[in-house]
Design a protein around this motif. Sequence first.
Motif, PDB file in Angstrom:
ATOM      1  N   GLY A 175       0.794  -1.227   0.000  1.00 26.21           N
ATOM      2  CA  GLY A 175       0.000   0.000   0.000  1.00 26.21           C
ATOM      3  C   GLY A 175       0.821   1.270   0.000  1.00 26.21           C
ATOM      4  O   GLY A 175       0.293   2.356   0.256  1.00 26.21           O
ATOM      5  N   THR A 176       2.111   1.170  -0.299  1.00 28.38           N
ATOM      6  CA  THR A 176       2.989   2.330  -0.250  1.00 28.38           C
ATOM      7  C   THR A 176       2.876   3.172  -1.516  1.00 28.38           C
ATOM      8  O   THR A 176       3.093   2.679  -2.623  1.00 28.38           O
ATOM      9  CB  THR A 176       4.454   1.897  -0.061  1.00 28.38           C
ATOM     10  N   PHE A 177       2.524   4.451  -1.324  1.00 28.65           N
ATOM     11  CA  PHE A 177       2.497   5.432  -2.401  1.00 28.65           C
ATOM     12  C   PHE A 177       2.958   6.768  -1.835  1.00 28.65           C
ATOM     13  O   PHE A 177       2.981   6.961  -0.618  1.00 28.65           O
ATOM     14  CB  PHE A 177       1.090   5.573  -2.990  1.00 28.65           C
ATOM     15  N   SER A 178       3.301   7.698  -2.695  1.00 32.73           N
ATOM     16  CA  SER A 178       3.764   9.011  -2.231  1.00 32.73           C
ATOM     17  C   SER A 178       2.658   9.776  -1.520  1.00 32.73           C
ATOM     18  O   SER A 178       2.910  10.493  -0.548  1.00 32.73           O
ATOM     19  CB  SER A 178       4.273   9.838  -3.413  1.00 32.73           C
ATOM     20  N   TYR A 179       1.435   9.633  -2.013  1.00 36.11           N
ATOM     21  CA  TYR A 179       0.287  10.338  -1.465  1.00 36.11           C
ATOM     22  C   TYR A 179      -0.835   9.355  -1.179  1.00 36.11           C
ATOM     23  O   TYR A 179      -0.951   8.320  -1.841  1.00 36.11           O
ATOM     24  CB  TYR A 179      -0.242  11.390  -2.450  1.00 36.11           C
ATOM     25  N   ASP A 180      -1.697   9.711  -0.216  1.00 35.86           N
ATOM     26  CA  ASP A 180      -2.895   8.898  -0.019  1.00 35.86           C
ATOM     27  C   ASP A 180      -3.962   9.363  -1.001  1.00 35.86           C
ATOM     28  O   ASP A 180      -3.722  10.236  -1.847  1.00 35.86           O
ATOM     29  CB  ASP A 180      -3.368   8.950   1.444  1.00 35.86           C
ATOM     30  N   ASP A 181      -5.163   8.806  -0.886  1.00 35.20           N
ATOM     31  CA  ASP A 181      -6.202   9.082  -1.878  1.00 35.20           C
ATOM     32  C   ASP A 181      -6.876  10.436  -1.702  1.00 35.20           C
ATOM     33  O   ASP A 181      -7.790  10.782  -2.461  1.00 35.20           O
ATOM     34  CB  ASP A 181      -7.263   7.973  -1.846  1.00 35.20           C
ATOM     35  N   GLU A 182      -6.433  11.235  -0.709  1.00 35.34           N
ATOM     36  CA  GLU A 182      -6.905  12.610  -0.566  1.00 35.34           C
ATOM     37  C   GLU A 182      -5.821  13.618  -0.949  1.00 35.34           C
ATOM     38  O   GLU A 182      -6.028  14.818  -0.844  1.00 35.34           O
ATOM     39  CB  GLU A 182      -7.341  12.881   0.878  1.00 35.34           C
ATOM     40  N   GLY A 183      -4.666  13.114  -1.373  1.00 32.81           N
ATOM     41  CA  GLY A 183      -3.582  13.995  -1.760  1.00 32.81           C
ATOM     42  C   GLY A 183      -2.657  14.381  -0.630  1.00 32.81           C
ATOM     43  O   GLY A 183      -1.795  15.247  -0.793  1.00 32.81           O
ATOM     44  N   THR A 184      -2.822  13.751   0.530  1.00 33.83           N
ATOM     45  CA  THR A 184      -1.943  14.009   1.668  1.00 33.83           C
ATOM     46  C   THR A 184      -0.668  13.175   1.524  1.00 33.83           C
ATOM     47  O   THR A 184      -0.755  11.976   1.254  1.00 33.83           O
ATOM     48  CB  THR A 184      -2.633  13.633   2.989  1.00 33.83           C
ATOM     49  N   PRO A 185       0.513  13.783   1.701  1.00 32.29           N
ATOM     50  CA  PRO A 185       1.750  13.003   1.617  1.00 32.29           C
ATOM     51  C   PRO A 185       1.741  11.838   2.604  1.00 32.29           C
ATOM     52  O   PRO A 185       1.350  11.989   3.771  1.00 32.29           O
ATOM     53  CB  PRO A 185       2.834  14.025   1.984  1.00 32.29           C
ATOM     54  N   SER A 186       2.142  10.671   2.142  1.00 33.82           N
ATOM     55  CA  SER A 186       2.211   9.500   3.017  1.00 33.82           C
ATOM     56  C   SER A 186       3.254   9.734   4.105  1.00 33.82           C
ATOM     57  O   SER A 186       4.231  10.460   3.914  1.00 33.82           O
ATOM     58  CB  SER A 186       2.575   8.255   2.211  1.00 33.82           C
ATOM     59  N   GLN A 187       3.040   9.090   5.251  1.00 30.58           N
ATOM     60  CA  GLN A 187       3.954   9.268   6.372  1.00 30.58           C
ATOM     61  C   GLN A 187       3.945   8.031   7.249  1.00 30.58           C
ATOM     62  O   GLN A 187       3.132   7.129   7.057  1.00 30.58           O
ATOM     63  CB  GLN A 187       3.535  10.478   7.216  1.00 30.58           C
TER      64      GLN A 187
END
Length: 319
Positions: A281-293
């Motif tokens: 499930g690793t991506f740069s952003y989540d599905d709302e456009g928030t940077p992953s952390q």
Amino acid sequence: MIKKIEDISLNLLKGYRWEIFIEEKDILTASSKELKLDKLKKAKDIGFSVRVEKNRHVGFAYGTVLNEKDVKDIIEKALALSEISDEKNLLLQKPLEAEKVEYFDTFAAKELPDEDKIYKAIEIEETAYKIDQRIKSIRDANFSETVLEKYLLNSEGVKLSQKGTIYSAQVGVLAEDKGDSQISWNFTASRFFGELEIEEMVKEAVFNAVSLLGASPIKTQKLPVLFPPYAMTEILAQFFPMFSGDSLIKGKTPFSQLKNKNIFPDKLTIIDNGLLKKGIGTFSYDDEGTPSQETVIVEDGRFINFLHNLYTANLSKEK
């Protein structure tokens, strides 16, 4: 198709605040039976959703996009719902920089012939039979490739696209010995075709099945228990609602007044890592456009954080 969806949407959504999410998937699945290819399926899925807001009223609609008419129908449905909706919150992410994380197996997805991929299903069966003679039947031997792209656009200036590959394999084995039979299933997944650990996955399934042969009930008692990873993840999944921001704002979690309290064994740490190396499930952003952390939920037994989306974080005043 994506550019066409964008053009249609921008034209129809003038005067509104809006968010568009699109996910496109190419899926290849194969299954083996009696060491032969049994089923093969190739499919393309495109999911489309839109949220709109005007005069603080929000409408949401989604569907499977096949043509221009579908796009228009979904958008018009969202606009119509915004006229009658009581929902008054549309929180949109603004453009934010994020670490570039993209796991895309270009060779396997674009160049490797399908024949080389679907053979993995047969390989699963072959491996199981070689490991232990007590394996008499294979209930499932499945391989899957998913090539996906995600798009997020909104009226605040966000315009994101992300792509990835996911390869998975599943096996179900039947072990028989001295009149007893036991079944075990196992699963593995990887972002890269060449790193799919089929042999290890099958070994574990076989071990679990043959280990159960001759098993019998024990008396009720207190015993030390060692949970295998798949069992622990099932247990942890049952606790997820207690950690969610949605449960917090609805008063459905017992942890609402327990932040920074030691409420778990001090050896327990739970981390939600949206940047896990090669995570499914690793991506740069989540599905709302928030940077992953990386979010620490429990640290050494101390409850630290709930897991939020934009809406629940804003309503609860948490980050």
